[in-house]
Motif scaffolding. Structure first.
Motif, PDB file in Angstrom:
ATOM      1  N   ALA A 246      39.597  46.237  52.583  1.00 56.27           N
ATOM      2  CA  ALA A 246      40.267  45.870  53.828  1.00 56.27           C
ATOM      3  C   ALA A 246      40.262  47.025  54.820  1.00 56.27           C
ATOM      4  CB  ALA A 246      41.699  45.423  53.549  1.00 56.27           C
ATOM      5  N   ILE A 247      40.418  48.257  54.324  1.00 53.51           N
ATOM      6  CA  ILE A 247      40.369  49.436  55.195  1.00 53.51           C
ATOM      7  C   ILE A 247      38.949  49.612  55.728  1.00 53.51           C
ATOM      8  CG2 ILE A 247      40.722  51.927  55.340  1.00 53.51           C
ATOM      9  CD1 ILE A 247      42.693  51.688  53.013  1.00 53.51           C
ATOM     10  N   ALA A 248      37.955  49.526  54.830  1.00 52.18           N
ATOM     11  CA  ALA A 248      36.563  49.695  55.241  1.00 52.18           C
ATOM     12  C   ALA A 248      36.155  48.639  56.255  1.00 52.18           C
ATOM     13  CB  ALA A 248      35.655  49.645  54.013  1.00 52.18           C
ATOM     14  N   ALA A 249      36.690  47.420  56.125  1.00 53.36           N
ATOM     15  CA  ALA A 249      36.334  46.342  57.047  1.00 53.36           C
ATOM     16  C   ALA A 249      36.736  46.676  58.474  1.00 53.36           C
ATOM     17  CB  ALA A 249      37.000  45.040  56.602  1.00 53.36           C
ATOM     18  N   ARG A 250      37.855  47.376  58.648  1.00 55.96           N
ATOM     19  CA  ARG A 250      38.286  47.761  60.006  1.00 55.96           C
ATOM     20  C   ARG A 250      37.283  48.718  60.635  1.00 55.96           C
ATOM     21  NH1 ARG A 250      41.822  44.383  57.478  1.00 55.96           N
ATOM     22  NH2 ARG A 250      43.505  43.819  58.890  1.00 55.96           N
ATOM     23  N   PHE A 251      36.806  49.669  59.841  1.00 60.32           N
ATOM     24  CA  PHE A 251      35.837  50.629  60.379  1.00 60.32           C
ATOM     25  C   PHE A 251      34.473  49.983  60.586  1.00 60.32           C
ATOM     26  CE2 PHE A 251      39.203  53.350  58.926  1.00 60.32           C
ATOM     27  CZ  PHE A 251      39.238  54.337  59.897  1.00 60.32           C
ATOM     28  N   SER A 252      34.169  48.973  59.784  1.00 60.02           N
ATOM     29  CA  SER A 252      32.935  48.223  59.988  1.00 60.02           C
ATOM     30  C   SER A 252      32.949  47.532  61.346  1.00 60.02           C
ATOM     31  CB  SER A 252      32.763  47.191  58.865  1.00 60.02           C
ATOM     32  OG  SER A 252      31.593  46.434  59.051  1.00 60.02           O
ATOM     33  N   ARG A 253      34.103  46.984  61.726  1.00 56.76           N
ATOM     34  CA  ARG A 253      34.211  46.319  63.029  1.00 56.76           C
ATOM     35  C   ARG A 253      34.034  47.318  64.176  1.00 56.76           C
ATOM     36  NH1 ARG A 253      39.702  42.970  61.628  1.00 56.76           N
ATOM     37  NH2 ARG A 253      38.868  41.823  59.838  1.00 56.76           N
ATOM     38  N   LEU A 254      34.614  48.516  64.006  1.00 55.57           N
ATOM     39  CA  LEU A 254      34.428  49.540  65.033  1.00 55.57           C
ATOM     40  C   LEU A 254      32.958  49.911  65.169  1.00 55.57           C
ATOM     41  CD1 LEU A 254      37.362  52.119  64.620  1.00 55.57           C
ATOM     42  CD2 LEU A 254      37.086  50.352  66.368  1.00 55.57           C
ATOM     43  N   ALA A 255      32.266  50.000  64.024  1.00 58.61           N
ATOM     44  CA  ALA A 255      30.846  50.349  64.054  1.00 58.61           C
ATOM     45  C   ALA A 255      30.023  49.246  64.714  1.00 58.61           C
ATOM     46  CB  ALA A 255      30.346  50.608  62.631  1.00 58.61           C
ATOM     47  N   GLN A 256      30.348  48.004  64.398  1.00 64.63           N
ATOM     48  CA  GLN A 256      29.613  46.874  64.973  1.00 64.63           C
ATOM     49  C   GLN A 256      29.800  46.785  66.487  1.00 64.63           C
ATOM     50  OE1 GLN A 256      30.978  43.473  62.774  1.00 64.63           O
ATOM     51  NE2 GLN A 256      30.026  44.148  60.860  1.00 64.63           N
ATOM     52  N   SER A 257      30.970  47.203  66.939  1.00 62.48           N
ATOM     53  CA  SER A 257      31.238  47.157  68.385  1.00 62.48           C
ATOM     54  C   SER A 257      30.660  48.356  69.120  1.00 62.48           C
ATOM     55  CB  SER A 257      32.753  47.102  68.632  1.00 62.48           C
ATOM     56  OG  SER A 257      33.359  48.351  68.312  1.00 62.48           O
ATOM     57  N   GLY A 258      30.173  49.356  68.368  1.00 60.13           N
ATOM     58  CA  GLY A 258      29.629  50.552  68.975  1.00 60.13           C
ATOM     59  C   GLY A 258      30.652  51.631  69.255  1.00 60.13           C
ATOM     60  N   ALA A 259      31.922  51.403  68.863  1.00 60.18           N
ATOM     61  CA  ALA A 259      32.973  52.402  69.111  1.00 60.18           C
ATOM     62  C   ALA A 259      32.768  53.645  68.256  1.00 60.18           C
ATOM     63  CB  ALA A 259      34.342  51.793  68.848  1.00 60.18           C
ATOM     64  N   ILE A 260      32.217  53.467  67.052  1.00 59.81           N
ATOM     65  CA  ILE A 260      31.843  54.594  66.197  1.00 59.81           C
ATOM     66  C   ILE A 260      30.448  54.339  65.651  1.00 59.81           C
ATOM     67  CG2 ILE A 260      34.230  55.087  65.517  1.00 59.81           C
ATOM     68  CD1 ILE A 260      33.601  53.791  62.786  1.00 59.81           C
TER      69      ILE A 260
ATOM     70  N   VAL B 246      41.871  62.994  63.350  1.00 58.00           N
ATOM     71  CA  VAL B 246      41.118  62.059  64.192  1.00 58.00           C
ATOM     72  C   VAL B 246      40.079  62.798  65.031  1.00 58.00           C
ATOM     73  CG1 VAL B 246      41.289  60.464  66.147  1.00 58.00           C
ATOM     74  CG2 VAL B 246      42.889  60.275  64.233  1.00 58.00           C
ATOM     75  N   LYS B 247      40.439  63.967  65.567  1.00 53.51           N
ATOM     76  CA  LYS B 247      39.471  64.747  66.334  1.00 53.51           C
ATOM     77  C   LYS B 247      38.250  65.086  65.479  1.00 53.51           C
ATOM     78  CE  LYS B 247      42.585  66.976  69.674  1.00 53.51           C
ATOM     79  NZ  LYS B 247      41.939  66.396  70.875  1.00 53.51           N
ATOM     80  N   THR B 248      38.500  65.528  64.246  1.00 53.99           N
ATOM     81  CA  THR B 248      37.395  65.881  63.352  1.00 53.99           C
ATOM     82  C   THR B 248      36.586  64.640  62.976  1.00 53.99           C
ATOM     83  OG1 THR B 248      38.709  67.711  62.450  1.00 53.99           O
ATOM     84  CG2 THR B 248      36.799  66.997  61.167  1.00 53.99           C
ATOM     85  N   PHE B 249      37.283  63.529  62.721  1.00 52.45           N
ATOM     86  CA  PHE B 249      36.606  62.286  62.368  1.00 52.45           C
ATOM     87  C   PHE B 249      35.665  61.845  63.491  1.00 52.45           C
ATOM     88  CE2 PHE B 249      36.422  57.637  62.625  1.00 52.45           C
ATOM     89  CZ  PHE B 249      35.955  57.322  61.360  1.00 52.45           C
ATOM     90  N   LEU B 250      36.112  61.927  64.737  1.00 45.49           N
ATOM     91  CA  LEU B 250      35.303  61.463  65.858  1.00 45.49           C
ATOM     92  C   LEU B 250      34.133  62.397  66.140  1.00 45.49           C
ATOM     93  CD1 LEU B 250      38.006  60.044  68.294  1.00 45.49           C
ATOM     94  CD2 LEU B 250      36.433  58.808  66.804  1.00 45.49           C
ATOM     95  N   ARG B 251      34.270  63.666  65.777  1.00 44.80           N
ATOM     96  CA  ARG B 251      33.117  64.567  65.914  1.00 44.80           C
ATOM     97  C   ARG B 251      31.988  64.124  64.985  1.00 44.80           C
ATOM     98  NH1 ARG B 251      37.071  68.969  65.533  1.00 44.80           N
ATOM     99  NH2 ARG B 251      37.665  69.593  67.648  1.00 44.80           N
ATOM    100  N   ALA B 252      32.352  63.574  63.842  1.00 46.92           N
ATOM    101  CA  ALA B 252      31.351  63.130  62.867  1.00 46.92           C
ATOM    102  C   ALA B 252      30.892  61.694  63.108  1.00 46.92           C
ATOM    103  CB  ALA B 252      31.907  63.267  61.456  1.00 46.92           C
ATOM    104  N   PHE B 253      31.834  60.816  63.494  1.00 46.77           N
ATOM    105  CA  PHE B 253      31.508  59.389  63.576  1.00 46.77           C
ATOM    106  C   PHE B 253      31.599  58.809  64.986  1.00 46.77           C
ATOM    107  CE2 PHE B 253      32.875  60.066  59.194  1.00 46.77           C
ATOM    108  CZ  PHE B 253      31.883  59.391  58.484  1.00 46.77           C
ATOM    109  N   GLY B 254      31.959  59.644  65.979  1.00 47.29           N
ATOM    110  CA  GLY B 254      32.047  59.119  67.332  1.00 47.29           C
ATOM    111  C   GLY B 254      30.686  58.712  67.862  1.00 47.29           C
ATOM    112  N   PRO B 255      30.664  57.883  68.889  1.00 45.72           N
ATOM    113  CA  PRO B 255      29.379  57.437  69.447  1.00 45.72           C
ATOM    114  C   PRO B 255      28.597  58.615  70.024  1.00 45.72           C
ATOM    115  CG  PRO B 255      31.200  56.814  70.875  1.00 45.72           C
ATOM    116  CD  PRO B 255      31.808  57.316  69.617  1.00 45.72           C
ATOM    117  N   ARG B 256      27.325  58.629  69.788  1.00 43.90           N
ATOM    118  CA  ARG B 256      26.453  59.709  70.270  1.00 43.90           C
ATOM    119  C   ARG B 256      26.208  59.548  71.765  1.00 43.90           C
ATOM    120  NH1 ARG B 256      28.013  61.060  66.153  1.00 43.90           N
ATOM    121  NH2 ARG B 256      26.884  61.404  64.201  1.00 43.90           N
ATOM    122  N   ARG B 257      26.350  60.656  72.478  1.00 41.35           N
ATOM    123  CA  ARG B 257      26.053  60.618  73.911  1.00 41.35           C
ATOM    124  C   ARG B 257      24.569  60.850  74.123  1.00 41.35           C
ATOM    125  NH1 ARG B 257      30.950  63.816  74.206  1.00 41.35           N
ATOM    126  NH2 ARG B 257      32.642  62.604  75.125  1.00 41.35           N
ATOM    127  N   SER B 258      24.003  60.072  75.007  1.00 44.22           N
ATOM    128  CA  SER B 258      22.564  60.213  75.270  1.00 44.22           C
ATOM    129  C   SER B 258      22.312  61.378  76.219  1.00 44.22           C
ATOM    130  CB  SER B 258      22.041  58.929  75.875  1.00 44.22           C
ATOM    131  OG  SER B 258      22.742  58.590  77.033  1.00 44.22           O
TER     132      SER B 258
END
Length: 216
Positions: free
Chosen positions: A149-163, A204-216
């Motif tokens: 259930a926890i992983a599913a939330r992050f899967s949705r973020l990934a599918q939306s492009g947020a991470i 969260v700051k560290t998490f987003l450095r690793a999994f945040g969306p890549r800037r072009s």
């Protein structure tokens, strides 16, 4: 004069039995944490609960069954708290860092540093080797059966492009590890709200450095 008799199936008797059972489990939790399984006695639990030894045996059973009931109750409450907290996960965030940080604070306060979590960690520390099967669900930051259930939330973020996360379960584990990395690692110790907030922000700051969306 008419005398009314309470049967074991009457609402009043059922309420009385439920209240006694709750008192017994609350007392048992405190005694197991204080004295450990070996040191705890039915007499001490009965005294703290304000009931007789026989009432404990009638309501729940021997010390081993009572210990299992204590752990089961904590796991059920903790799982319910986790499900409730997950319902507030920011699936469609406007400000990902701010909303993930707020969620991390709720997760930590409700599930990682609440009274049940502190009690369970003390019991695991004292009795984990004796009864490993009772604690299997708590190997990873909470009830193991709720990881999907926890992983599913992050899967949705990934599918939306947020991470960016090819492995949502890995992202979930990393998130949980990071938001708790700066918390005091002392079983039973209460954590101040300021410590929870600081750990959440840093994690969260560290998490987003690793999994945040890549800037072009």
């Amino acid at each position: 004069m008419e005398i009314s008799h309470l049967t074991e199936h009457s609402p009043a008797m059922q309420r009385g039995n439920y209240q006694k059972r709750c008192a017994i489990i609350t007392a048992a939790t405190a005694v197991f944490v204080r004295d450990g399984y070996v040191g705890a006695s039915i007499d001490a639990i009965a005294d703290k609960a304000g009931v007789s030894r026989q009432t404990i045996y009638n309501q729940i059973g021997d010390k081993e069954k009572l210990f299992a009931e204590v752990v089961r109750g904590i796991n059920e409450r903790s799982s319910a708290a986790l499900v409730s907290t997950l319902a507030s996960f920011p699936d469609k965030p406007d400000d990902l860092e701010t909303e993930l940080t707020a969620f991390a604070i709720r997760m930590t306060s409700n599930c990682l540093c609440d009274d049940d979590a502190r009690t369970l960690r003390r019991l695991i520390e004292n009795e984990g080797q004796r009864y490993p099967e009772l604690f299997d669900a708590w190997k990873d930051y909470g009830p193991g059966r709720d990881w999907p259930a926890i992983a599913a939330r992050f899967s949705r973020l990934a599918q939306s492009g947020a991470i960016e996360a090819d492995e949502p379960e890995l992202a979930a584990r990393q998130f949980m590890a990071l938001i708790s990395a700066d918390l005091p690692n002392e079983p039973g110790r209460r954590v101040a709200p300021s410590q929870v907030e600081a750990a959440a922000r840093n994690g969260v700051k560290t998490f987003l450095r690793a999994f945040g969306p890549r800037r072009s």
